[in-house]
Design a protein around this motif. Structure first.
Motif, PDB file in Angstrom:
ATOM      1  N   CYS A 114       0.518  -1.012   0.265  1.00 21.79           N
ATOM      2  CA  CYS A 114      -0.193   0.030   0.137  1.00 21.79           C
ATOM      3  C   CYS A 114       0.727   1.247  -0.138  1.00 21.79           C
ATOM      4  O   CYS A 114       1.750   1.589   0.929  1.00 21.79           O
ATOM      5  N   PHE A 115       1.116   1.691  -0.939  1.00 25.32           N
ATOM      6  CA  PHE A 115       1.410   3.034  -0.893  1.00 25.32           C
ATOM      7  C   PHE A 115       0.446   4.954  -0.997  1.00 25.32           C
ATOM      8  O   PHE A 115      -0.857   4.102  -0.878  1.00 25.32           O
ATOM      9  N   LEU A 116       1.375   5.841  -0.798  1.00 24.50           N
ATOM     10  CA  LEU A 116       0.327   6.988  -1.134  1.00 24.50           C
ATOM     11  C   LEU A 116      -0.118   7.164  -2.455  1.00 24.50           C
ATOM     12  O   LEU A 116       1.007   6.653  -3.005  1.00 24.50           O
ATOM     13  N   GLU A 117      -1.187   7.652  -2.798  1.00 23.49           N
ATOM     14  CA  GLU A 117      -1.517   7.257  -4.105  1.00 23.49           C
ATOM     15  C   GLU A 117      -0.252   8.348  -4.909  1.00 23.49           C
ATOM     16  O   GLU A 117       0.414   7.874  -5.916  1.00 23.49           O
ATOM     17  N   ASP A 118       0.141   9.543  -4.994  1.00 25.04           N
ATOM     18  CA  ASP A 118       1.113  10.168  -5.882  1.00 25.04           C
ATOM     19  C   ASP A 118       2.571  10.083  -4.863  1.00 25.04           C
ATOM     20  O   ASP A 118       3.888   9.865  -5.891  1.00 25.04           O
ATOM     21  N   GLU A 119       2.830   8.698  -4.645  1.00 22.56           N
ATOM     22  CA  GLU A 119       4.242   8.138  -4.530  1.00 22.56           C
ATOM     23  C   GLU A 119       4.315   6.579  -5.108  1.00 22.56           C
ATOM     24  O   GLU A 119       4.883   6.403  -5.447  1.00 22.56           O
ATOM     25  N   PHE A 120       3.109   6.158  -5.819  1.00 22.77           N
ATOM     26  CA  PHE A 120       3.750   5.298  -7.043  1.00 22.77           C
ATOM     27  C   PHE A 120       2.948   5.260  -8.059  1.00 22.77           C
ATOM     28  O   PHE A 120       2.814   6.355  -8.703  1.00 22.77           O
ATOM     29  N   LYS A 121       4.175   4.597  -9.260  1.00 25.10           N
ATOM     30  CA  LYS A 121       4.540   5.406 -10.530  1.00 25.10           C
ATOM     31  C   LYS A 121       4.130   3.985 -11.061  1.00 25.10           C
ATOM     32  O   LYS A 121       4.382   2.426 -10.814  1.00 25.10           O
ATOM     33  N   VAL A 122       2.892   3.715 -11.930  1.00 22.70           N
ATOM     34  CA  VAL A 122       2.387   1.711 -12.465  1.00 22.70           C
ATOM     35  C   VAL A 122       3.495   2.162 -13.143  1.00 22.70           C
ATOM     36  O   VAL A 122       3.562   2.744 -14.452  1.00 22.70           O
ATOM     37  N   GLY A 123       3.516   0.970 -13.603  1.00 27.33           N
ATOM     38  CA  GLY A 123       4.789   0.170 -15.008  1.00 27.33           C
ATOM     39  C   GLY A 123       3.644  -0.697 -15.648  1.00 27.33           C
ATOM     40  O   GLY A 123       3.106  -0.280 -15.673  1.00 27.33           O
ATOM     41  N   GLN A 124       4.490  -0.330 -16.887  1.00 25.05           N
ATOM     42  CA  GLN A 124       4.085  -0.948 -17.648  1.00 25.05           C
ATOM     43  C   GLN A 124       3.201  -2.403 -18.537  1.00 25.05           C
ATOM     44  O   GLN A 124       2.651  -2.771 -18.950  1.00 25.05           O
TER      45      GLN A 124
END
Length: 129
Positions: free
Chosen positions: A42-52
Motif C-alpha cells: 500500500c502506497f500513498l497515491e502520489d508516491e506510486f508509479k504504474v509500470g507498463q
C-alpha cells in the motif's frame, strides 16, 4: 459484474484509517516477486508509479486502485483477489506496517460463469489498450 479484487471489512477499515491519517489517496500494487513483492503493498497515491506491465484489477473502497504485475495476474486470473489485513510485526515498505498491520491477499476461485465474464473483461481491455 464480477470484481477481480474486493476487500474485507477489516481491510476497508484500515484503508479509511490510512486515508484519514495521511490526508491522501492510496494505491495498491502486488508484484509477485520474492519477499515484499509477494504481498500487496500500500502506497500513498502520489508516491506510486504504474509500470507498463501492471494490470489494474479494479478499485477497493471505491477509489483505491489495485495493480498487479502482469505475470502474477496471468498466473492467478482465474481467482478473485480478496484484500484482507492481519496483525503483524510491522516491517516493510507498505505504509500500514508502522501500524503493526499487514495487508495480504486471499483468493477465491471463480465459478465457470464468473470466469466467463472475467474473460470478456480481459478481451475488452486488450481491445481498448
Amino acid at each position: 459484474m464480477v470484481e477481480r479484487v474486493v476487500a474485507t471489512d477489516k481491510a476497508i477499515e484500515l484503508i479509511h484509517f490510512l486515508k484519514d491519517k495521511y490526508g491522501k489517496g492510496l494505491a495498491f500494487h502486488q508484484s509477485g516477486g520474492c519477499c515484499e513483492g509477494s504481498k500487496p503493498l500500500c502506497f500513498l497515491e502520489d508516491e506510486f508509479k504504474v509500470g507498463q506491465i501492471d494490470v489494474l484489477l479494479g478499485y477497493v473502497d471505491g477509489d483505491v486502485p489495485f495493480y498487479m504485475h502482469e505475470n502474477l495476474y496471468n498466473y492467478s486470473k482465474h481467482t478473485q483477489h480478496v484484500l484482507d489485513v492481519v496483525d503483524s510485526f510491522g516491517s516493510g515498505f507498505s505504509i500500514e506496517s508502522i501500524e503493526n498491520k499487514s495487508f495480504l491477499i486471499r483468493a477465491r476461485v471463480f465459478t465457470d460463469e464468473e470466469y466467463a465474464e472475467v474473460k470478456k473483461i480481459i478481451a475488452n481491455e486488450k481491445a481498448v489498450g
